[in-house]
Design a protein around this motif. Structure first.
Motif, PDB file in Angstrom:
ATOM      1  N   VAL A   1      -3.434  16.757   2.536  1.00  0.00           N
ATOM      2  CA  VAL A   1      -2.922  15.762   1.598  1.00  0.00           C
ATOM      3  C   VAL A   1      -1.415  15.618   1.767  1.00  0.00           C
ATOM      4  O   VAL A   1      -0.740  16.489   2.317  1.00  0.00           O
ATOM      5  N   ASN A   2      -0.889  14.505   1.286  1.00  0.00           N
ATOM      6  CA  ASN A   2       0.511  14.157   1.463  1.00  0.00           C
ATOM      7  C   ASN A   2       1.369  14.492   0.248  1.00  0.00           C
ATOM      8  O   ASN A   2       0.859  14.672  -0.869  1.00  0.00           O
ATOM      9  N   HIS A   3       2.655  14.571   0.489  1.00  0.00           N
ATOM     10  CA  HIS A   3       3.646  14.620  -0.579  1.00  0.00           C
ATOM     11  C   HIS A   3       3.306  13.523  -1.591  1.00  0.00           C
ATOM     12  O   HIS A   3       2.906  12.435  -1.227  1.00  0.00           O
ATOM     13  N   ALA A   4       3.455  13.832  -2.871  1.00  0.00           N
ATOM     14  CA  ALA A   4       3.148  12.895  -3.960  1.00  0.00           C
ATOM     15  C   ALA A   4       1.650  12.706  -4.171  1.00  0.00           C
ATOM     16  O   ALA A   4       1.230  11.704  -4.733  1.00  0.00           O
ATOM     17  N   PHE A   5       0.850  13.703  -3.796  1.00  0.00           N
ATOM     18  CA  PHE A   5      -0.604  13.555  -3.930  1.00  0.00           C
ATOM     19  C   PHE A   5      -1.046  13.416  -5.379  1.00  0.00           C
ATOM     20  O   PHE A   5      -2.149  12.961  -5.655  1.00  0.00           O
ATOM     21  N   ASN A   6      -0.195  13.804  -6.333  1.00  0.00           N
ATOM     22  CA  ASN A   6      -0.555  13.667  -7.746  1.00  0.00           C
ATOM     23  C   ASN A   6      -0.300  12.270  -8.299  1.00  0.00           C
ATOM     24  O   ASN A   6      -0.803  11.924  -9.372  1.00  0.00           O
ATOM     25  N   ASN A   7       0.461  11.459  -7.572  1.00  0.00           N
ATOM     26  CA  ASN A   7       0.905  10.163  -8.100  1.00  0.00           C
ATOM     27  C   ASN A   7      -0.161   9.090  -7.876  1.00  0.00           C
ATOM     28  O   ASN A   7      -0.301   8.550  -6.785  1.00  0.00           O
ATOM     29  N   ASN A   8      -0.891   8.756  -8.925  1.00  0.00           N
ATOM     30  CA  ASN A   8      -1.990   7.792  -8.781  1.00  0.00           C
ATOM     31  C   ASN A   8      -1.520   6.348  -8.672  1.00  0.00           C
ATOM     32  O   ASN A   8      -2.331   5.440  -8.561  1.00  0.00           O
ATOM     33  N   THR A   9      -0.203   6.140  -8.704  1.00  0.00           N
ATOM     34  CA  THR A   9       0.319   4.787  -8.467  1.00  0.00           C
ATOM     35  C   THR A   9       0.742   4.599  -7.012  1.00  0.00           C
ATOM     36  O   THR A   9       1.236   3.544  -6.643  1.00  0.00           O
ATOM     37  N   SER A  10       0.575   5.643  -6.201  1.00  0.00           N
ATOM     38  CA  SER A  10       0.936   5.592  -4.785  1.00  0.00           C
ATOM     39  C   SER A  10      -0.348   5.631  -3.956  1.00  0.00           C
ATOM     40  O   SER A  10      -0.837   6.708  -3.603  1.00  0.00           O
ATOM     41  N   PRO A  11      -0.936   4.477  -3.652  1.00  0.00           N
ATOM     42  CA  PRO A  11      -2.297   4.420  -3.098  1.00  0.00           C
ATOM     43  C   PRO A  11      -2.504   5.144  -1.780  1.00  0.00           C
ATOM     44  O   PRO A  11      -3.588   5.667  -1.533  1.00  0.00           O
ATOM     45  N   THR A  12      -1.494   5.203  -0.918  1.00  0.00           N
ATOM     46  CA  THR A  12      -1.704   5.846   0.385  1.00  0.00           C
ATOM     47  C   THR A  12      -1.516   7.357   0.328  1.00  0.00           C
ATOM     48  O   THR A  12      -1.914   8.057   1.261  1.00  0.00           O
ATOM     49  N   ARG A  13      -0.921   7.870  -0.746  1.00  0.00           N
ATOM     50  CA  ARG A  13      -0.638   9.305  -0.813  1.00  0.00           C
ATOM     51  C   ARG A  13      -1.446  10.028  -1.892  1.00  0.00           C
ATOM     52  O   ARG A  13      -1.670  11.237  -1.793  1.00  0.00           O
ATOM     53  N   TYR A  14      -1.874   9.324  -2.906  1.00  0.00           N
ATOM     54  CA  TYR A  14      -2.648   9.934  -3.993  1.00  0.00           C
ATOM     55  C   TYR A  14      -3.952  10.514  -3.468  1.00  0.00           C
ATOM     56  O   TYR A  14      -4.667   9.881  -2.688  1.00  0.00           O
ATOM     57  N   ASN A  15      -4.256  11.736  -3.903  1.00  0.00           N
ATOM     58  CA  ASN A  15      -5.520  12.366  -3.551  1.00  0.00           C
ATOM     59  C   ASN A  15      -6.158  12.875  -4.842  1.00  0.00           C
ATOM     60  O   ASN A  15      -5.673  13.855  -5.433  1.00  0.00           O
ATOM     61  N   GLU A  16      -7.200  12.218  -5.283  1.00  0.00           N
ATOM     62  CA  GLU A  16      -7.790  12.507  -6.583  1.00  0.00           C
ATOM     63  C   GLU A  16      -8.273  13.947  -6.702  1.00  0.00           C
ATOM     64  O   GLU A  16      -8.033  14.617  -7.715  1.00  0.00           O
ATOM     65  N   ALA A  17      -8.958  14.441  -5.670  1.00  0.00           N
ATOM     66  CA  ALA A  17      -9.501  15.794  -5.739  1.00  0.00           C
ATOM     67  C   ALA A  17      -8.391  16.832  -5.873  1.00  0.00           C
ATOM     68  O   ALA A  17      -8.459  17.736  -6.722  1.00  0.00           O
ATOM     69  N   ALA A  18      -7.350  16.718  -5.045  1.00  0.00           N
ATOM     70  CA  ALA A  18      -6.239  17.667  -5.107  1.00  0.00           C
ATOM     71  C   ALA A  18      -5.481  17.542  -6.420  1.00  0.00           C
ATOM     72  O   ALA A  18      -5.073  18.544  -7.020  1.00  0.00           O
ATOM     73  N   ALA A  19      -5.299  16.305  -6.889  1.00  0.00           N
ATOM     74  CA  ALA A  19      -4.579  16.074  -8.141  1.00  0.00           C
ATOM     75  C   ALA A  19      -5.311  16.726  -9.313  1.00  0.00           C
ATOM     76  O   ALA A  19      -4.688  17.379 -10.168  1.00  0.00           O
ATOM     77  N   LYS A  20      -6.619  16.565  -9.376  1.00  0.00           N
ATOM     78  CA  LYS A  20      -7.394  17.142 -10.480  1.00  0.00           C
ATOM     79  C   LYS A  20      -7.384  18.665 -10.431  1.00  0.00           C
ATOM     80  O   LYS A  20      -7.271  19.331 -11.466  1.00  0.00           O
ATOM     81  N   LEU A  21      -7.499  19.220  -9.232  1.00  0.00           N
ATOM     82  CA  LEU A  21      -7.492  20.668  -9.090  1.00  0.00           C
ATOM     83  C   LEU A  21      -6.141  21.245  -9.505  1.00  0.00           C
ATOM     84  O   LEU A  21      -6.065  22.227 -10.261  1.00  0.00           O
ATOM     85  N   ALA A  22      -5.050  20.631  -9.022  1.00  0.00           N
ATOM     86  CA  ALA A  22      -3.710  21.108  -9.365  1.00  0.00           C
ATOM     87  C   ALA A  22      -3.435  20.962 -10.859  1.00  0.00           C
ATOM     88  O   ALA A  22      -2.847  21.852 -11.489  1.00  0.00           O
TER      89      ALA A  22
ATOM     90  N   MET B   1       0.822  -1.208   0.000  1.00  0.00           N
ATOM     91  CA  MET B   1       0.000   0.000   0.000  1.00  0.00           C
ATOM     92  C   MET B   1       0.855   1.256   0.000  1.00  0.00           C
ATOM     93  O   MET B   1       0.390   2.336  -0.362  1.00  0.00           O
ATOM     94  N   LEU B   2       2.103   1.124   0.412  1.00  0.00           N
ATOM     95  CA  LEU B   2       3.019   2.254   0.441  1.00  0.00           C
ATOM     96  C   LEU B   2       3.776   2.406  -0.867  1.00  0.00           C
ATOM     97  O   LEU B   2       3.965   3.520  -1.362  1.00  0.00           O
ATOM     98  N   GLU B   3       4.208   1.295  -1.429  1.00  0.00           N
ATOM     99  CA  GLU B   3       5.046   1.345  -2.621  1.00  0.00           C
ATOM    100  C   GLU B   3       4.208   1.556  -3.876  1.00  0.00           C
ATOM    101  O   GLU B   3       3.033   1.201  -3.936  1.00  0.00           O
ATOM    102  N   ASN B   4       4.840   2.147  -4.889  1.00  0.00           N
ATOM    103  CA  ASN B   4       4.127   2.440  -6.133  1.00  0.00           C
ATOM    104  C   ASN B   4       3.703   1.169  -6.846  1.00  0.00           C
ATOM    105  O   ASN B   4       4.454   0.197  -6.918  1.00  0.00           O
TER     106      ASN B   4
END
Length: 283
Positions: free
Chosen positions: A249-270, A42-45
């Motif tokens: 949200v966490n560092h790497a929130f844009n990375n959709n391969t990182s399940p524990t850190r990805y944040n869809e709402a923040a990623a789409k807005l950014a 869940m941590l690793e990409n």
């Protein structure tokens, strides 16, 4: 997931913390080695989760261009057609050119730009499959030659016959720091977007000519420690910039391969804000 565990993983991926020590500390936080091994995926990409943008409307190719010493490898994507387009340099994290960053380049091409994602590890033959090895090699790069490779990549983009001569860049984590660095060192750069990247030195801010967009994760204490001084310098020098902090949200929130850190709402807005800047400056 416990924020202490996510912070530990961030420490592991950005410092010299060995995998053995990381696993030992993870086991302590998780309550045992067995639970640590359950949490690890869940941590690793997971690059199988990358949302591939492969479609018939894109032209994709593996390219090379002259670098500081030898040829530099890169992935390039652009929409089909004869219209000359704005160009965007996509700069990877400290894991090298992996499937996630290739996918980001595809997304950029879908938005109507020529996107080129450079493999910074080209001097070592390219990015290895082993992420730990990739991070190790990133630390071995000659900083001046690496910077020159990226500056030469921007020159390559501006010189492309299918481009309109306008270039911007977007970088993530290690690449975010590079985006700030390129803004300092390339007076012809029109737009630079840094996702959770370390800031440029405040004394170098007067040299920035590009429009900046800075995306930060609210929980990213390590990177965010430099925000105040950087913003103060940008304001003092009357630079064109926009700075966003995405709370919770966490560092790497844009990375959709990182399940524990990805944040869809923040990623789409950014992402929407990023594309808006590029359409304004590179169109």
């Amino acid at each position: 997931m416990d924020q202490k565990i996510i912070n530990l993983y961030d420490e592991y991926t950005h410092t010299a913390l060995s995998r053995k020590e990381f696993i030992n500390r993870l086991a302590l936080l998780a309550g045992g080695t067995a639970m640590a091994m359950t949490l690890l995926p869940m941590l690793e990409n997971n690059y199988a989760q990358a949302a591939s943008r492969l479609n018939a409307d894109l032209i994709e190719e593996q390219i090379t261009f002259p670098g500081a010493e030898g040829q530099v490898k890169a992935f390039a994507a652009r929409p089909k057609g004869t219209k000359k387009l704005g160009t965007v340099l996509v700069i990877h994290e400290n894991r090298g050119l992996n499937p996630h960053i290739v996918d980001v380049a595809r997304q950029m091409a879908v938005e109507g730009f020529i996107a080129v994602a450079v493999d910074a590890l080209s001097p070592f033959g390219g990015t290895p499959a082993d992420e730990d090895k990739a991070r190790e090699l990133i630390g071995q790069l000659d900083k001046e030659k690496n910077l020159k490779n990226y500056l030469m990549a921007l020159d390559y983009l501006r010189d492309r016959k299918d481009g309109n001569g306008k270039a911007g860049c977007v970088g993530f984590c290690w690449g975010g720091a590079m985006a700030n660095n390129l803004a300092v060192n390339d007076p012809k750069l029109l737009a630079a977007v840094a996702y959770y990247g370390m800031q440029a030195k405040t004394e170098d801010v007067p040299r920035i000519k590009a429009s900046l967009m800075l995306h930060y994760a609210g929980l990213d204490e390590r990177v965010n420690a430099g925000i105040s001084a950087y913003e103060a310098a940008l304001k003092e020098n009357k630079k064109d910039y926009k700075l966003y902090v995405y709370e919770g949200v966490n560092h790497a929130f844009n990375n959709n391969t990182s399940p524990t850190r990805y944040n869809e709402a923040a990623a789409k807005l950014a992402w929407g804000r990023t594309i808006g800047l590029f359409k304004d400056k590179l169109g």
